[in-house]
Design a protein around this motif. Sequence first.
Motif, PDB file in Angstrom:
ATOM      1  N   TYR A 184      52.996 114.689  23.475  1.00 36.87           N
ATOM      2  CA  TYR A 184      52.236 113.740  23.155  1.00 36.87           C
ATOM      3  C   TYR A 184      51.049 114.207  22.755  1.00 36.87           C
ATOM      4  CZ  TYR A 184      49.153 110.060  25.321  1.00 36.87           C
ATOM      5  OH  TYR A 184      48.092 109.106  25.323  1.00 36.87           O
ATOM      6  N   HIS A 185      50.337 114.830  23.061  1.00 41.08           N
ATOM      7  CA  HIS A 185      48.981 115.338  22.633  1.00 41.08           C
ATOM      8  C   HIS A 185      49.082 115.720  21.098  1.00 41.08           C
ATOM      9  CE1 HIS A 185      46.663 115.737  26.712  1.00 41.08           C
ATOM     10  NE2 HIS A 185      46.732 114.485  26.409  1.00 41.08           N
ATOM     11  N   HIS A 219      59.368 114.484  23.031  1.00 36.75           N
ATOM     12  CA  HIS A 219      59.426 112.984  23.525  1.00 36.75           C
ATOM     13  C   HIS A 219      58.794 112.903  25.041  1.00 36.75           C
ATOM     14  CE1 HIS A 219      61.084 110.649  20.315  1.00 36.75           C
ATOM     15  NE2 HIS A 219      62.052 111.622  20.455  1.00 36.75           N
ATOM     16  N   PHE A 220      58.975 114.022  25.882  1.00 35.83           N
ATOM     17  CA  PHE A 220      58.706 113.741  27.198  1.00 35.83           C
ATOM     18  C   PHE A 220      57.518 114.851  27.876  1.00 35.83           C
ATOM     19  CE2 PHE A 220      63.347 112.931  26.163  1.00 35.83           C
ATOM     20  CZ  PHE A 220      63.184 111.848  26.643  1.00 35.83           C
ATOM     21  N   THR A 221      56.845 115.478  27.134  1.00 34.33           N
ATOM     22  CA  THR A 221      55.940 116.565  27.585  1.00 34.33           C
ATOM     23  C   THR A 221      54.592 115.979  27.332  1.00 34.33           C
ATOM     24  OG1 THR A 221      55.677 118.209  26.027  1.00 34.33           O
ATOM     25  CG2 THR A 221      57.386 118.441  27.482  1.00 34.33           C
ATOM     26  N   LEU A 222      53.474 116.483  28.105  1.00 34.41           N
ATOM     27  CA  LEU A 222      52.097 116.000  27.891  1.00 34.41           C
ATOM     28  C   LEU A 222      51.752 116.625  26.536  1.00 34.41           C
ATOM     29  CD1 LEU A 222      49.509 114.742  28.819  1.00 34.41           C
ATOM     30  CD2 LEU A 222      49.147 117.047  29.948  1.00 34.41           C
ATOM     31  N   ILE A 239      62.965 117.650  23.660  1.00 29.50           N
ATOM     32  CA  ILE A 239      62.305 117.325  24.887  1.00 29.50           C
ATOM     33  C   ILE A 239      60.745 117.473  25.051  1.00 29.50           C
ATOM     34  CG2 ILE A 239      61.996 118.164  27.444  1.00 29.50           C
ATOM     35  CD1 ILE A 239      65.111 118.807  27.347  1.00 29.50           C
ATOM     36  N   ARG A 297      51.266 114.830  19.081  1.00 31.65           N
ATOM     37  CA  ARG A 297      51.711 113.762  18.037  1.00 31.65           C
ATOM     38  C   ARG A 297      50.444 112.894  17.915  1.00 31.65           C
ATOM     39  NH1 ARG A 297      54.539 108.669  17.709  1.00 31.65           N
ATOM     40  NH2 ARG A 297      54.264 107.938  19.731  1.00 31.65           N
TER      41      ARG A 297
END
Lengths: 506, 356
Positions: free
Chosen positions: B218-219, B212-215, B209, B221
């Motif tokens: 994402y940062h 894939h789904f959190t801010l 989770i 990655r």
Amino acid sequence: MRVALCGITVRFGALTAVEDVSLAIEPGEVHAVVGENGAGKTTLMNVLFGLVAPQAGAIRLDGQDRRWTSPQDAIRHGLGMVHQHFMLQESMSVLENIVLCAEPAGRFGLVDFSAARSRLRRIAEQHGISLALDRPVARLSVGERQVVEVLKMLYRQAEVLILDEPTSVLTPQEKDRLFATLRSFRTAGKAIVLITHKLDEVMELADRVSVMRAGRLVWSGRLSQTSKEEIARGIVGGALPPARQRAVRTPGEPVLAVRDLEVAGRSGAVGPLSLRVHAGEIVGIAGVAGNGQGELIQAITGLAPALSGEIALCGRPVTHLDVERRRRLGMSYIPEDRQRMGLALGATVSENANAGRDDRRAFTRGPFLDRAAMARFASGLIERFRIRVGGPSALAATMSGGNKQKLVVGRELARNTPLVIAENPTWGVDIGAIDFIHGELMRMRDEGHAVLLVSTELDEVMALSDRILVMYAGAIAGEVAGTEADRETIGRMMTSRAHQALPEVA
Amino acid sequence: MRTLRESAVLREAVSWGVALAWIAGVLFLLMALVGAPFGEALSAFLQNAFGGRRLSYLMATLSRAALIAGMAVSVMLSFRAGLFNIGGEGQLVAGGLVAALAALFLPGPPLFVLGASILAAMVAGAGWALLAGLLQLHLGVPLLVGSLLLNYPIRYIASYLVAHPFRDVQSGMVQSHLVPQATWLPYFPGTRLDIGILFIAAASLFAIIYSHFTLHGYHARMNGLSPAFARTVGLPVGKLTLQTLAMSGAIAGLVGAVAVFGVHHRYIDGMLVQPLYAWTGIIAVLLVGMIPWAVPLSGLFFAAIQTGAAGMERSAGVPKEIALVMQAVIILFVASRVSGALVASSERRAGGGEGA
Ligand SMILES: Nc1ncnc2c1ncn2[C@@H]1O[C@H](COP(=O)(O)OP(=O)(O)OP(=O)(O)O)[C@@H](O)[C@H]1O
Ligand SMILES: [Mg+2]
């Protein structure tokens, strides 16, 4: 060697990048390929060079059908390509990069560097190229890297040379030197393909022109049968935008103030530098690449520490703030290197578009991402900046060079910050998009934003800037008002000594 | 388009078939060499990986898979963020050691002791990982080096503590006393599998989770894909580094706690180091190219190979060394296949994305 591409078609999923294109490349000729961003120029040449397998069509060399399984195949048959984005090993020396994959084996299978060296010397001399062979590539300027790529092709005895936007980051002097080399190749009977967005270059060098639009070949013929205007109309598929009028505007408060700034540079410290950029003005920095512009911008953006001096943004000292905080205070940055700094190529268009956004609330719900909102934002950029790409979920790596640039520019300009720093903002974008980006920068200036523009393109600096600062050897060698600027004066300042003439244009 | 996809599936199937044939071929050759009966060895392998009386071997495989998967998830978080944290072993040991000591000395009801000890283990793991991060940010020690070197001190600290101050002298072994029996993780009813796997499942779910789904995922990655890009667009790179390392370390610490309360019920010297949980976890992550949902499956695969090979040695008389070679052969062929397939599928996605 005579090359013919017959009925080439390339599809990527549902997108047709090249559609039924036939083209002949003759020895002893420079064949310019032009067209808007995403028209399929690079893809077509990648087919010829064996990097992309076409869905249909054939490659003929001297009348014989060829089918490449890899670029090595193409190289062996005398093709060479300088890619839009260089493919060099940073940590290796010039010599090592050039002989890579074509090493002359000496005794015991060891690489015979001295043989390679003397052969390279001969080639370089023959075409009037000079370059230190033992420098690591990481320490070379973009122009010098270009020369390495060209030498690499020559070393492999390429008869057909493909150059994909070779001049987009070269200074006028470097460009002239490259063109002199290309002329010498033409005389030697080599076939040259030149992809470019600069029509002046086409007019200067090409014998034959092909215009592509949306994957198709829309016109092909001898340069003498056409004109610059006609080519431009062919590219944009309609009338050209009218020339821009500059509105008179008195600059406001200083947005960026740099005082006595010193930064560590590749060859000694850069500075001390002082400059101001006011609200409602575009300040251009001109100079031969490698005279400290890069270091200056790095220090202003916070990517590199300042050794001494002060930087203030919107009246607040930011010298000790990190990149994130400076950006939040009101700074956007279009970096020179879109491949490494401007984009994460392995991420999607949407992920690239939303990185570094300040209004995080707009695309998150609590700690979670709102992917739909992210995609909406990206679609907005795609539309507004006319980026030619499948959609927000496409990988950034699959975009054409100019479209990558448009995405970076769009993301940064959309932040609408008081200060915009733009390094070569129109690198590799087509004539329509250059006009559009220039228009956006002008609009922001008129609305009271401050723009710091660094460009190796003197025409760009002169067309946009209210004031022009010329950098030489890590210092500001002079300042000219935009209205009074002419190439001569700036050119002299770029080499700083009035008595020191411009480097020889061969 | 359809025919294209169908032919891709077909190609995939064929190449898997080829890989399996190669594996079978090489294993057959190896067994012929040592004169072990092929069929018997194969059934011993499967039996020991997935069978057993009342599936007891399958349970052993699962229990091992849980620990490997946990370590894999821990490094996956770091690797995805571009942080080469290979100090999972140290963080695991820190967690296991602290879990055991906390359970031995904390007063209170068992459930509280268990909870507090697990928490303490996670804090210890996170702290050990953060140490490597701070060394990088403030002293410029590359994370790859710092995290690796930090594996050694904690290993020897742990050895010392259970060899001297906290040793269960009576047992005659280098190990701590047993933690209170009331704090042991219970078995699933009717099996010999402890519920520790649930903790690991929860951690994996969290990691998926988060990625894939959190801010922040994402940062992280973006930083993993291009550190220069992350810096340029002003992502909070330093904070992201520490935060990611802390999460990695906490999960490694949790794995240590699960090993203590679920499997060994005490800290035994070397119990977390010798089975190479951390290193197998790293390989398991590399095998699936850091794709979060595939990481636990990869962990299961490695556990099965290991228990299966061990079983072959026990019941089919295949020498241990040969069993180990076979293990390597299987891993190599599957690895080449899996990474090939993942690359191909991501390329397909890239092509398809254009048309979307
Ligand atoms: N690997 C790929 N996967 C999917 N689409 C691709 C891929 N490579 C190129 N494309 C798409 O094909 C089209 C043509 O791209 P190409 O790079 O040939 O354009 P170009 O004419 O060289 O443009 P530019 O002037 O911007 O460099 C673009 O829309 C691009 O997004
Ligand atoms: Mg291109």
